[in-house]
Design an enzyme around this catalytic site. Structure first.
Site, PDB file in Angstrom:
ATOM      1  N   GLY A   1     -11.331  61.373  62.435  1.00  0.00           N
ATOM      2  CA  GLY A   1     -11.055  60.371  61.410  1.00  0.00           C
ATOM      3  C   GLY A   1      -9.720  60.580  60.720  1.00  0.00           C
TER       4      GLY A   1
ATOM      5  N   GLN B   1     -15.862  73.753  64.202  1.00  0.00           N
ATOM      6  CA  GLN B   1     -14.559  74.107  64.781  1.00  0.00           C
ATOM      7  C   GLN B   1     -13.544  74.536  63.720  1.00  0.00           C
ATOM      8  OE1 GLN B   1     -14.050  70.063  66.484  1.00  0.00           O
ATOM      9  NE2 GLN B   1     -11.895  70.284  65.947  1.00  0.00           N
TER      10      GLN B   1
ATOM     11  N   SER C   1      -3.439  63.769  60.942  1.00  0.00           N
ATOM     12  CA  SER C   1      -4.233  63.468  59.747  1.00  0.00           C
ATOM     13  C   SER C   1      -3.846  64.398  58.604  1.00  0.00           C
ATOM     14  CB  SER C   1      -5.724  63.654  60.054  1.00  0.00           C
ATOM     15  OG  SER C   1      -6.072  62.897  61.187  1.00  0.00           O
TER      16      SER C   1
ATOM     17  N   GLY D   1      -1.328  57.505  66.124  1.00  0.00           N
ATOM     18  CA  GLY D   1      -1.571  58.373  67.288  1.00  0.00           C
ATOM     19  C   GLY D   1      -2.966  58.135  67.854  1.00  0.00           C
ATOM     20  N   HIS D   2      -3.955  58.086  66.940  1.00  0.00           N
ATOM     21  CA  HIS D   2      -5.333  57.807  67.373  1.00  0.00           C
ATOM     22  C   HIS D   2      -5.425  56.383  67.946  1.00  0.00           C
ATOM     23  CE1 HIS D   2      -6.190  60.743  63.947  1.00  0.00           C
ATOM     24  NE2 HIS D   2      -6.744  61.347  64.973  1.00  0.00           N
TER      25      HIS D   2
END
Ligand code: AMP
Length: 280
Positions: A31, A61, A186, A36-37
């Site tokens: 999110g 992670q 992000s 880029g996403h």
């Protein structure tokens, strides 16, 4: 576009699509989406009937609890961007939905675990491996899209797909950058304005390294010059700057003929950990 938080509703929705012969393009994310996403979503849209994007800030992670706490969460804005990009399904589960119980399984990616991100973020790739496997099992994608921005993650996921025989195709997409060269991330939104101004130096240092290698310097000489350059830039704390073989991430002494080389970096700026790489 539908937004689903629940695993069983997601599998039900997708089962029907698969039964109708639809191909599924999948873009896993955490999110706080940026261009880029969205580039991954747009590529998935071109190559598949249905596009699924997952938004899940995966706690397992993160080796640094502060980093997890500060990770930006902007679900409403993300969904607007995904809708505009033509996404069909957003899978946005809670941590409880994804991990009814803490997994006892451990994934060890061997050499990939001991270098670069693996070395500085112990346990990170175990978390990535487990969450990506779970997501692949839930979504059952035809093709899954990952960014070269996370080069080591791509190497890890390639091994995961091979070792566990996931029946899907991995598509790796180029890194999308801001106009000044900073790789979109992000985490960039956590940079203060003066840090944001100097942040493109990270990309610049990759290009400088590439130039030294092309001029004939060996890997050690190149690294030494760039590390010195960082010593004169006190706003950055360099974690690593390495020059490796691009597919295996094996160390090299000089730029090999006919093989791809990667320069990879992780550095702290304004308390924010940023990574980037170039492949040539
Ligand atoms: P993240 O949400 O950071 O976990 O990233 C989700 C996916 O988007 C990963 O496959 C990343 O490699 C990819 N990605 C992140 N930033 C970029 C970027 N600047 N350009 C292309 N892909 C990216």
């Amino acid at each position: 576009m539908v937004i689903i938080e629940n695993i069983s509703e997601t599998t039900e929705f997708l089962k029907n699509q698969i039964k109708n012969g639809k191909s599924i393009g999948f873009v896993p994310t955490m999110g706080a989406l940026h261009q880029g996403h969205i580039a991954l979503v747009e590529k998935a849209k071109l190559e598949n009937d249905i596009v699924v994007c997952s938004i899940f800030v995966n706690p397992t992670q993160f080796n640094n609890p502060e980093d997890l706490k500060k990770y930006p969460r902007t679900l409403e804005e993300d969904c607007k961007m995904l809708q505009a990009a033509g996404c069909d399904l957003v899978f946005a589960p809670s941590a409880e939905e994804m991990y009814e119980e803490t997994p006892v399984l451990r994934m060890d990616f061997g050499y990939l675990e001991q270098i670069l991100e693996g070395k500085f973020r112990p346990g990170h790739f175990n978390g990535v491996g487990i969450v990506v496997s779970k997501l692949f099992n839930i979504v059952k994608p035809t093709k899954a899209y990952f960014g070269q921005k996370d080069l080591q993650q791509v190497a890890v996921v390639k091994r995961l797909v091979k070792d566990l025989s996931f029946d899907l195709e991995l598509i790796v997409c180029d890194t999308i950058r801001e106009n000044d060269g900073l790789a979109m991330s992000s985490r960039n939104r956590r940079l203060g304005s003066s840090a944001r101004e100097v942040a493109p130096k990270i990309f610049e240092s990759l290009l400088i390294g590439q130039k030294y290698l092309f001029e004939g310097l060996n890997v050690e000489e190149t690294k030494q010059k760039v590390v010195e350059w960082y010593e004169n830039s006190p706003e950055f704390t360099l974690e690593y700057y390495e020059i490796v073989e691009a597919d295996t991430l094996n160390p090299i002494e000089k730029k090999p003929e006919g093989q791809k080389t990667a320069i990879v970096i992780a550095a702290f700026l304004d308390g924010v950990r940023l990574i980037d790489n170039i492949v040539f």
